[in-house]
Design a protein around this motif. Structure first.
Motif, mmCIF file in Angstrom:
data_model
loop_
_atom_site.group_PDB
_atom_site.id
_atom_site.type_symbol
_atom_site.label_atom_id
_atom_site.label_comp_id
_atom_site.label_asym_id
_atom_site.label_seq_id
_atom_site.Cartn_x
_atom_site.Cartn_y
_atom_site.Cartn_z
ATOM 1 N N VAL A 1 0.840 -1.207 0.000
ATOM 2 C CA VAL A 1 0.000 0.000 0.000
ATOM 3 C C VAL A 1 0.869 1.249 0.000
ATOM 4 O O VAL A 1 0.611 2.213 -0.737
ATOM 5 N N ILE A 2 1.922 1.254 0.823
ATOM 6 C CA ILE A 2 2.796 2.434 0.900
ATOM 7 C C ILE A 2 3.483 2.688 -0.430
ATOM 8 O O ILE A 2 3.561 3.841 -0.896
ATOM 9 N N MET A 3 3.977 1.655 -1.080
ATOM 10 C CA MET A 3 4.663 1.843 -2.352
ATOM 11 C C MET A 3 3.696 2.192 -3.471
ATOM 12 O O MET A 3 4.090 2.755 -4.483
ATOM 13 N N ARG B 1 15.644 3.290 -4.911
ATOM 14 C CA ARG B 1 15.369 2.944 -3.520
ATOM 15 C C ARG B 1 14.917 4.188 -2.765
ATOM 16 O O ARG B 1 15.145 5.321 -3.199
ATOM 17 N N GLU B 2 14.275 3.980 -1.632
ATOM 18 C CA GLU B 2 13.845 5.063 -0.762
ATOM 19 C C GLU B 2 14.918 5.355 0.282
ATOM 20 O O GLU B 2 15.698 4.478 0.654
ATOM 21 N N LEU C 1 5.701 9.113 -6.772
ATOM 22 C CA LEU C 1 5.975 8.652 -8.139
ATOM 23 C C LEU C 1 6.338 9.794 -9.071
ATOM 24 O O LEU C 1 6.703 9.557 -10.217
ATOM 25 N N TRP C 2 6.270 11.036 -8.603
ATOM 26 C CA TRP C 2 6.568 12.191 -9.444
ATOM 27 C C TRP C 2 8.071 12.355 -9.638
ATOM 28 O O TRP C 2 8.873 11.962 -8.790
ATOM 29 N N ASP C 3 8.423 12.990 -10.746
ATOM 30 C CA ASP C 3 9.827 13.358 -10.929
ATOM 31 C C ASP C 3 10.105 14.672 -10.204
ATOM 32 O O ASP C 3 9.250 15.182 -9.467
ATOM 33 N N ILE D 1 6.850 7.520 3.131
ATOM 34 C CA ILE D 1 8.232 7.429 2.669
ATOM 35 C C ILE D 1 8.775 8.805 2.295
ATOM 36 O O ILE D 1 8.015 9.755 2.071
ATOM 37 N N GLY D 2 10.105 8.895 2.237
ATOM 38 C CA GLY D 2 10.760 10.189 2.072
ATOM 39 C C GLY D 2 10.468 10.905 0.783
ATOM 40 O O GLY D 2 10.660 12.125 0.681
ATOM 41 N N SER D 3 9.981 10.187 -0.227
ATOM 42 C CA SER D 3 9.710 10.815 -1.522
ATOM 43 C C SER D 3 8.283 11.339 -1.636
ATOM 44 O O SER D 3 7.912 11.900 -2.677
ATOM 45 N N THR D 4 7.477 11.202 -0.612
ATOM 46 C CA THR D 4 6.088 11.647 -0.633
ATOM 47 C C THR D 4 5.982 13.092 -0.146
ATOM 48 O O THR D 4 6.481 13.443 0.929
#
Length: 299
Positions: free
Chosen positions: A21-23, A150-151, A178-180, A204-207
């Motif tokens: 779900v997180i990914m 990787r995160e 998922l954005w650039d 996660i750190g990219s959100t």
């Protein structure tokens, strides 16, 4: 167009399902992850500290009506409960601890990335506080998206009080991981995290996310955050200056290691009598009471 929502799972969910779900979404809400004893203990332990802390120093990021407190392992024994949550730890391990093959001579050996505790922070968002700018936490390492495969971080925000849209529940843009790096976040894309005390947001750190706006006149939003980060990245909070040796020695060995009192994969060793020593071994010695010239001369 309706903004996507964050999935809500129970503490009984498997690590695999939670990670999926997180990914997919960038984050998830785990309802009732911590019991009332833990939440009441955090309120009792951290509340008086926060009462003595001044509000933030700026209107943009720290917030001028928001109180923040670090070094939480020295301020509440319940912080260990948060860090040792089997579900949270399992999620962090699965996302972060992906091994990479490296050559030692002609043999390829898988080396796990490992994880450590990057920072701890208790946060009370006060009435009238504006929303924090939406941001990615992995920006502190100039992380690129996509590109590394990787995160860098798996973070938790524990609701010590109820989180609502009105009192500053954490804003999240589902799917933004998922954005650039060329797409800016917009406030209208973010949704507030609404959850009862004891529930937790894990992301996660990219959100893209940020503290929400508190439009109430008399209600503080009380949350506790910490991050598990890739072990080879520098921590945001400097644990070596935050905690005394006595405080570190009282913690479980797993937490000692994750506060970087360890030297796995050649990172973090200290020279003792010409040997690369593990700091964890030094903690167990009665004759080790300081750093630098206070090191024992023999292992």
């Amino acid at each position: 167009m309706t903004n996507p929502t964050l999935a809500r799972l129970t503490p009984e969910v498997s690590v695999d399902e939670a990670v999926d779900v997180i990914m997919r979404d960038g984050g998830v809400i785990i309802e009732g992850l911590f019991d009332s004893t833990t939440i009441e203990g955090l309120q009792k332990d951290l509340g008086p500290w926060l009462d003595e802390v001044d509000a933030g120093y700026d209107e943009v990021f720290a917030g001028n009506r928001t109180k923040r407190l670090g070094g939480l392992f020295a301020k509440s024994e319940h912080m260990v409960t948060v860090a040792m949550s089997p579900l949270y730890r399992g999620i962090a391990d699965q996302i972060l601890n992906k091994p990479i093959d490296v050559f030692f001579g002609e043999q390829a050996v898988p080396n796990p990335a490992g994880k450590h505790i990057g920072a701890t922070m208790a946060i009370k968002i006060g009435p009238g506080q504006g929303a924090q700018p939406l941001h990615r936490d992995d920006g502190v390492w100039l992380w690129r998206h996509p590109g590394y495969g990787r995160e860098a971080r798996v973070q938790i925000m524990v609701a010590v009080s109820d989180f609502t849209a009105e009192n500053g529940g954490t804003l999240v843009i589902p799917g933004s991981h998922l954005w650039d790096d060329h797409r800016a976040p917009r406030r209208e894309e973010a949704i507030p995290t609404e959850m009862k005390a004891g529930s937790a947001l894990i992301w996660i750190g990219s959100t893209y996310h940020g503290g929400g706006e508190n439009t109430t006149t008399d209600s503080y939003r009380f949350g506790l955050s910490m991050g598990y980060d890739l072990a080879f990245l520098r921590t945001e909070e400097n644990h070596f200056l935050t905690y005394t040796l006595d405080q570190i020695r009282k913690l479980p060995e797993e937490i000692q290691r994750e506060l970087d009192w360890s030297s796995e994969h050649y990172l973090g060793w200290v020279e003792v009598a010409g040997q690369m020593a593990d700091p964890l071994d030094l903690l167990k010695r009665d004759d080790y009471a300081t750093t630098g010239d206070g090191l024992p001369t023999t292992l």
